[in-house]
Scaffold this motif. Structure first.
Motif, short mmCIF file in Angstrom:
data_model
loop_
_atom_site.label_atom_id
_atom_site.label_comp_id
_atom_site.label_asym_id
_atom_site.label_seq_id
_atom_site.Cartn_x
_atom_site.Cartn_y
_atom_site.Cartn_z
N VAL A 198 81.18 -42.21 63.49
CA VAL A 198 81.75 -41.20 62.59
C VAL A 198 81.06 -41.27 61.22
CG1 VAL A 198 83.82 -40.47 61.36
CG2 VAL A 198 83.96 -41.12 63.77
N ALA A 199 80.84 -42.49 60.72
CA ALA A 199 80.14 -42.63 59.44
C ALA A 199 78.75 -42.04 59.52
CB ALA A 199 80.07 -44.11 59.05
N GLY A 200 78.04 -42.30 60.61
CA GLY A 200 76.70 -41.75 60.79
C GLY A 200 76.70 -40.23 60.78
N GLN A 201 77.70 -39.63 61.40
CA GLN A 201 77.81 -38.17 61.41
C GLN A 201 78.04 -37.64 60.00
OE1 GLN A 201 81.06 -37.70 64.15
NE2 GLN A 201 79.77 -37.88 65.97
N MET A 202 78.89 -38.33 59.24
CA MET A 202 79.16 -37.91 57.86
C MET A 202 77.91 -38.05 57.00
SD MET A 202 82.41 -36.99 57.52
CE MET A 202 82.80 -37.30 55.81
N ALA B 210 87.07 -42.53 54.14
CA ALA B 210 88.48 -42.50 54.46
C ALA B 210 89.16 -41.26 53.88
CB ALA B 210 89.16 -43.76 53.95
N MET B 211 88.82 -40.93 52.64
CA MET B 211 89.41 -39.74 52.04
C MET B 211 89.00 -38.47 52.78
SD MET B 211 91.54 -40.12 49.61
CE MET B 211 92.04 -40.92 48.09
N GLU B 212 87.74 -38.44 53.23
CA GLU B 212 87.25 -37.27 53.95
C GLU B 212 87.85 -37.15 55.33
OE1 GLU B 212 84.91 -34.82 52.87
OE2 GLU B 212 85.46 -35.72 50.94
N VAL B 213 87.99 -38.25 56.04
CA VAL B 213 88.42 -38.22 57.44
C VAL B 213 89.94 -38.32 57.58
CG1 VAL B 213 88.28 -39.41 59.67
CG2 VAL B 213 86.23 -39.18 58.25
N LEU B 214 90.56 -39.24 56.84
CA LEU B 214 92.00 -39.48 56.99
C LEU B 214 92.84 -38.64 56.03
CD1 LEU B 214 91.90 -43.39 57.25
CD2 LEU B 214 91.87 -41.73 59.12
N GLY B 215 92.33 -38.44 54.81
CA GLY B 215 93.08 -37.70 53.80
C GLY B 215 93.93 -38.62 52.94
N GLU B 216 94.11 -38.24 51.70
CA GLU B 216 94.79 -39.11 50.74
C GLU B 216 96.24 -39.37 51.09
OE1 GLU B 216 96.12 -35.84 47.34
OE2 GLU B 216 94.44 -37.20 46.96
N ASP B 217 96.88 -38.49 51.88
CA ASP B 217 98.30 -38.65 52.23
C ASP B 217 98.51 -39.43 53.52
OD1 ASP B 217 99.08 -37.17 49.99
OD2 ASP B 217 98.84 -35.28 51.07
N GLY C 208 87.26 -44.32 62.72
CA GLY C 208 86.75 -44.04 64.05
C GLY C 208 87.84 -43.65 65.03
N ALA C 209 88.97 -44.34 64.97
CA ALA C 209 90.07 -44.03 65.88
C ALA C 209 90.66 -42.64 65.60
CB ALA C 209 91.16 -45.09 65.76
N GLN C 210 90.68 -42.25 64.35
CA GLN C 210 91.21 -40.94 63.99
C GLN C 210 90.38 -39.82 64.61
OE1 GLN C 210 93.95 -40.52 62.20
NE2 GLN C 210 93.95 -38.36 61.69
N ARG C 211 89.07 -39.97 64.57
CA ARG C 211 88.18 -38.93 65.08
C ARG C 211 87.95 -39.04 66.59
NH1 ARG C 211 84.47 -36.46 61.32
NH2 ARG C 211 85.82 -35.59 59.67
N LEU C 212 87.84 -40.27 67.11
CA LEU C 212 87.39 -40.47 68.49
C LEU C 212 88.45 -41.08 69.39
CD1 LEU C 212 83.78 -41.78 67.69
CD2 LEU C 212 84.50 -39.43 68.21
N ALA D 162 92.05 -43.76 70.20
CA ALA D 162 92.33 -45.19 70.34
C ALA D 162 91.70 -45.72 71.64
CB ALA D 162 93.84 -45.41 70.37
N PRO D 163 91.47 -47.05 71.68
CA PRO D 163 91.67 -48.04 70.63
C PRO D 163 90.57 -47.97 69.58
CG PRO D 163 90.67 -49.10 72.52
CD PRO D 163 90.95 -47.67 72.93
N VAL D 164 90.77 -48.68 68.47
CA VAL D 164 89.73 -48.73 67.45
C VAL D 164 88.53 -49.48 68.00
CG1 VAL D 164 91.51 -48.82 65.65
CG2 VAL D 164 90.40 -50.93 66.37
N SER D 165 87.39 -49.21 67.40
CA SER D 165 86.19 -50.03 67.66
C SER D 165 85.25 -49.84 66.48
CB SER D 165 85.50 -49.65 68.96
OG SER D 165 84.75 -48.46 68.82
N LEU D 166 84.47 -50.87 66.21
CA LEU D 166 83.49 -50.77 65.14
C LEU D 166 82.47 -49.69 65.46
CD1 LEU D 166 82.54 -51.94 62.44
CD2 LEU D 166 81.23 -53.64 63.72
N GLU D 167 82.11 -49.58 66.73
CA GLU D 167 81.11 -48.59 67.14
C GLU D 167 81.59 -47.16 66.87
OE1 GLU D 167 80.34 -52.40 68.71
OE2 GLU D 167 82.15 -51.17 69.00
N LYS D 168 82.86 -46.89 67.12
CA LYS D 168 83.40 -45.55 66.85
C LYS D 168 83.33 -45.22 65.36
CE LYS D 168 86.70 -45.42 70.71
NZ LYS D 168 88.14 -45.47 71.07
N SER D 169 83.70 -46.18 64.54
CA SER D 169 83.69 -45.93 63.10
C SER D 169 82.27 -45.76 62.57
CB SER D 169 84.40 -47.06 62.36
OG SER D 169 85.78 -47.04 62.65
N LEU D 170 81.34 -46.54 63.10
CA LEU D 170 79.95 -46.39 62.69
C LEU D 170 79.40 -45.04 63.14
CD1 LEU D 170 78.62 -49.99 63.41
CD2 LEU D 170 79.05 -48.96 61.17
#
Length: 397
Positions: free
Chosen positions: A293-297, A69-76, A277-281, A283-291
């Motif tokens: 993005v996590a896999g890429q990281m 979350a810190m890497e993708v969304l940012g602390e702010d 996942g929604a931030q990078r890929l 809307a709408p959110v999905s578990l698959e999108k977040s997985l």
């Protein structure tokens, strides 16, 4: 002179080696079958006991979610809830997955809204939950009334839980800041314990989550001097309707993550994970999108085989880590170590607990080796034992 200095250096090295050996023996005596890895800031493995097997991280997985979350969304980053008012004074609310839409936040939202739209009665409220798919399911989250199984949703209040007191058929709120609503009464009568308790809202009908949040919003609008005359219902915001107010969560991501890690809240963890996942890929959110993005990281940091996630809270037993992989991720997360709970000795740590799994990981404060990264994974009912191992690391290293 040089021979004297060399003798002192050799003596110090011998003492350090003896201390390290003593710590290793202490750890082995405390948890002989436990997984324990301790790595110093240079990457040297000071303790490596039973580290060649993968383990279930339980809530230690929340450290990984916080790092992502810190890497993708940012602390702010701040979550947003959008509000629209049509010509008939129907209020449309589009949920944005805010994980901290608690009663106090809804009070602030309602007050700001009334300042903008005035106190003329609102005809009705329509809730748009389209940011989250209706079929969303998180592995490991069961459809029961336990608060830690609260379902994730686009629009939900108070972590998608109800804290109330039931006496016979009478139900009242257990929180002075939270009004009781018809949905809350019906849900607690149907699924709540006798007396005081906190229950989650049902996973098989996410409209209940939104309706409860909508009823609370209507109550807080009343407290702010406005009123809602009609019903609360589920629907979509009409195309072309511009928001009259965008509520930005008063807590930034860094504060939300601190509270998520301290409270080990599964609901918050997966709301944040889904937003990645929604931030990078999109809307709408999905578990698959977040997985994805996590896999890429993980691939970018050489962690593909070391960190396997099914969701972001650690409740799923399908999450599997290696000790060395988690230690490497802790190195990346080190600038954010202050987000973790602090021990009396100055260590920073996160616990993980599911039946048969007790984990502990973070940064231990030691006298001879400075701040070291550690990973502890035990089986059975060994919650206190993991802290005994941590104290052995703090004292012996």
């Amino acid at each position: 002179m040089w021979s004297h200095l060399l003798a002192i250096a050799c003596a110090l090295l011998l003492l350090t080696t003896q201390s390290l050996a003593g710590a290793q023996e202490d750890i082995k005596a405390i948890a002989p079958s436990g997984l324990v890895l301790v790595v110093d800031e240079k990457g040297n493995e000071l303790v490596a006991q039973n580290v060649d097997r993968a383990f279930g991280p339980a809530s230690v997985a929340k450290i990984v979610t916080a790092w992502l979350a810190m890497e993708v969304l940012g602390e702010d980053h701040r979550f947003e809830t959008r509000l629209y008012l049509d010509d008939d004074r129907v209020l449309h609310v589009r949920g944005g997955g805010d994980p901290f839409l608690v009663s106090e936040e809804l009070t602030l939202l309602a007050s700001n809204l009334i300042e903008i739209i005035g106190k003329e009665p609102i005809k009705s409220i329509v809730l748009d939950t389209s940011y989250y798919p209706d079929a969303l399911r998180i592995p490991g989250i069961e459809n029961d009334s336990e608060a830690y199984n609260a379902p994730n949703a686009a629009l939900a209040a108070n972590f998608n839980t109800i804290n109330a007191v039931r006496k016979g058929k009478s139900v009242r709120s257990a929180e002075k800041q939270t009004p009781i609503t018809p949905v809350a009464v019906a849900q607690f009568r149907a699924r709540g314990p006798a007396g005081r308790g906190r229950i989650s809202l049902p996973q098989d009908d996410l409209s209940v989550s939104a309706l409860y949040a909508g009823e609370l919003l209507a109550a807080f609008i009343g407290e702010a001097g406005g009123s809602v005359k009609g019903d609360v219902s589920i629907g979509r915001v009409a195309d072309g309707l511009a928001p009259v107010y965008v509520h930005r969560q008063s807590r930034d991501l860094a504060e939300i993550l601190t509270l998520m890690l301290l409270g080990s809240n599964n609901y918050i963890a997966n709301q944040v994970f889904l937003e990645i996942g929604a931030q990078r890929l999109g809307a709408p959110v999905s578990l698959e999108k977040s997985l994805q993005v996590a896999g890429q990281m993980f691939a970018e940091h050489g962690l593909t085989e070391a960190i396997v996630l099914e969701e972001g809270s650690g409740i799923s037993r399908g999450n599997k880590f290696t000790a060395r992989g988690l230690a490497k991720l802790l190195d990346h997360f080190a600038p954010r170590a202050e987000l973790l709970r602090k021990s009396k000795a100055g260590s920073r740590y996160k616990t993980g607990t599911i039946p048969g799994v007790r984990t502990l990981a973070g940064y231990a404060a030691t006298s001879d080796h400075g701040r070291v990264r550690f990973v502890i994974a035990l089986g059975g009912k060994t919650g206190k034992t993991r802290f005994r191992v941590l104290r052995a690391i703090e004292r012996g290293l």
